[in-house]
Enzyme design. Structure first.
Site, PDB file in Angstrom:
ATOM      1  CG  ASP A  28      -2.246  -0.637   0.965  1.00  0.00           C
ATOM      2  OD1 ASP A  28      -2.599  -0.796  -0.213  1.00  0.00           O
ATOM      3  OD2 ASP A  28      -2.933  -0.989   1.943  1.00  0.00           O
TER       4      ASP A  28
ATOM      5  NE  ARG B  13      -4.840  -1.565  -4.509  1.00  0.00           N
ATOM      6  CZ  ARG B  13      -4.459  -1.886  -3.278  1.00  0.00           C
ATOM      7  NH1 ARG B  13      -4.097  -0.950  -2.417  1.00  0.00           N
ATOM      8  NH2 ARG B  13      -4.395  -3.153  -2.913  1.00  0.00           N
TER       9      ARG B  13
ATOM     10  CE  LYS C 283     -11.131   9.691  -9.260  1.00  0.00           C
ATOM     11  NZ  LYS C 283     -12.442  10.392  -9.293  1.00  0.00           N
ATOM     12  N   GLY C 284      -6.125   8.727  -4.381  1.00  0.00           N
ATOM     13  CA  GLY C 284      -5.368   9.177  -3.211  1.00  0.00           C
ATOM     14  C   GLY C 284      -6.295   9.632  -2.112  1.00  0.00           C
TER      15      GLY C 284
ATOM     16  CE  LYS D 121     -15.263  14.453  -8.338  1.00  0.00           C
ATOM     17  NZ  LYS D 121     -15.089  14.092  -9.758  1.00  0.00           N
TER      18      LYS D 121
ATOM     19  CB  THR E 144     -11.985   4.516  -9.702  1.00  0.00           C
ATOM     20  OG1 THR E 144     -12.829   5.669  -9.690  1.00  0.00           O
ATOM     21  CG2 THR E 144     -12.372   3.637 -10.889  1.00  0.00           C
ATOM     22  CG  HIS E 145     -15.486   3.497  -5.008  1.00  0.00           C
ATOM     23  ND1 HIS E 145     -14.492   4.074  -4.254  1.00  0.00           N
ATOM     24  CD2 HIS E 145     -15.521   2.189  -4.651  1.00  0.00           C
ATOM     25  CE1 HIS E 145     -13.952   3.164  -3.461  1.00  0.00           C
ATOM     26  NE2 HIS E 145     -14.548   2.018  -3.686  1.00  0.00           N
TER      27      HIS E 145
ATOM     28  NE  ARG F  70     -12.050   5.171   2.306  1.00  0.00           N
ATOM     29  CZ  ARG F  70     -10.737   5.105   2.481  1.00  0.00           C
ATOM     30  NH1 ARG F  70     -10.211   4.225   3.296  1.00  0.00           N
ATOM     31  NH2 ARG F  70      -9.936   5.940   1.846  1.00  0.00           N
TER      32      ARG F  70
END
Length: 312
Positions: free
Chosen positions: A138, A188, A191-192, A205, A230-231, A293
């Site tokens: 990670d 992987r 975006k961060g 953004k 990504t979502h 999150r």
């Protein structure tokens, strides 16, 4: 950047707020929505359920910025226990592990910290290989990027299957993608999730999205194995279009999403033939992860704020 994202990321390091949050019933529900549990059995159970849904999994034993050698060793043992249990359940064909170097020694205030982290990472990589799976390193905030990539190069000498993570918000990432987009390289791209200064990162953004697309082009045009984290529905559509443009067959790349976020979309993509991997965090050190999150999903903040005010 959202005006509330920065303060939330600062709260991620607040012990007082953590104590409040951990006793709040509403926040406990929010935690469970993002973190399936605090121990190995909970993580394995969640993995089995996701695999049954046709998904792959990467598991992260939560914790970072560990400054104590005993705690770093305990984190290594947690990964070894997890890999044993995944193997016993026949899940390692579908599940790998993600490891933060700061959780296994890199942040110990000692001149030999880098060596400790590398040796601990090697131990986990060896156990993962013996279990029939892989490890992804990670990425953390920008101050650790060079050290993490140096560790990756060293680990790949013995474990070339070790995955990398790059963050599109950093100015340097497109160049890092070019370096890592070679055959056999798993990368992987996310975006961060860290609050980074403008001198090293894009903070708007739109600029982050543009960087993400540029990096996607490099990875999908390269010879490696891109892991598209990504979502964002628009980014998923763009990634699918680029994969087609560069002649990428399904299975030569994968989509990755976080546990608890857009689960129906994860299953839809898998049903359409895409390889989809769910990032599953677990463990007692869930607080910093939860706050990141929340910073990314403002819709949850109203529930969180009301509970925090009433508790305090």
């Amino acid at each position: 950047m959202s005006p509330i994202r920065g303060p939330l990321l600062l709260l991620a390091r607040s012990g007082r707020v953590k104590r409040l949050v951990s006793t709040m019933p509403v926040s406990a529900g929010i935690v469970h929505g993002y973190v399936p549990g605090e121990d190995t059995p909970a993580a394995v159970q969640a993995t089995a359920g996701l695999v049954d849904d046709g998904l792959r999994v990467t598991l992260d034993y939560l914790g970072e910025d560990v400054t104590d050698r005993a705690q770093a060793d305990a984190t290594v043992e947690a990964y070894l226990d997890l890999l044993r249990e995944l193997s016993l359940r026949g899940l390692t064909r579908h599940a790998e592990v993600s490891v933060k170097l700061s959780a296994i020694g890199q942040a110990i205030p000692d001149a030999g910290a880098a060596k400790v982290a590398i040796e601990n990472a090697r131990t986990i990589c060896r156990a993962a290989r013996n279990a029939g799976t892989t490890v992804t390193l990670d990425m953390e905030d920008h101050t650790t990027t060079d050290r993490t990539l140096a560790a990756l190069r060293e680990l790949r000498q013995d474990f070339p299957e070790t995955g990398a993570v790059l963050q599109a918000m950093l100015h340097r990432t497109e160049a890092d993608c070019r370096t890592l987009a070679h055959e056999g390289s798993r990368v992987r791209l996310c975006k961060g999730a860290y609050a980074e200064p403008a001198e090293v990162a894009f903070t708007d953004k739109v600029d982050i999205d543009k960087s993400y697309v540029r990096c996607l082009k490099v990875l999908l045009a390269g010879q490696g194995y891109p892991m598209i984290a990504t979502h964002d529905p628009r980014m998923i559509d763009i990634a699918s279009s680029l994969a087609s443009r560069y002649g990428r067959a399904q299975g030569t790349y994968e989509f990755q999403m976080l546990y608890g976020i857009r689960p129906d979309e994860q299953k839809r993509l898998a049903e359409d033939g895409e390889s989809v991997r769910t990032y599953v965090p677990y463990g007692v050190e869930w607080y910093g992860y939860l706050m990141r999150r929340l910073a990314e999903r403002p819709a949850n903040l109203a529930f969180f704020a009301r509970s925090l005010v009433s508790k305090s």
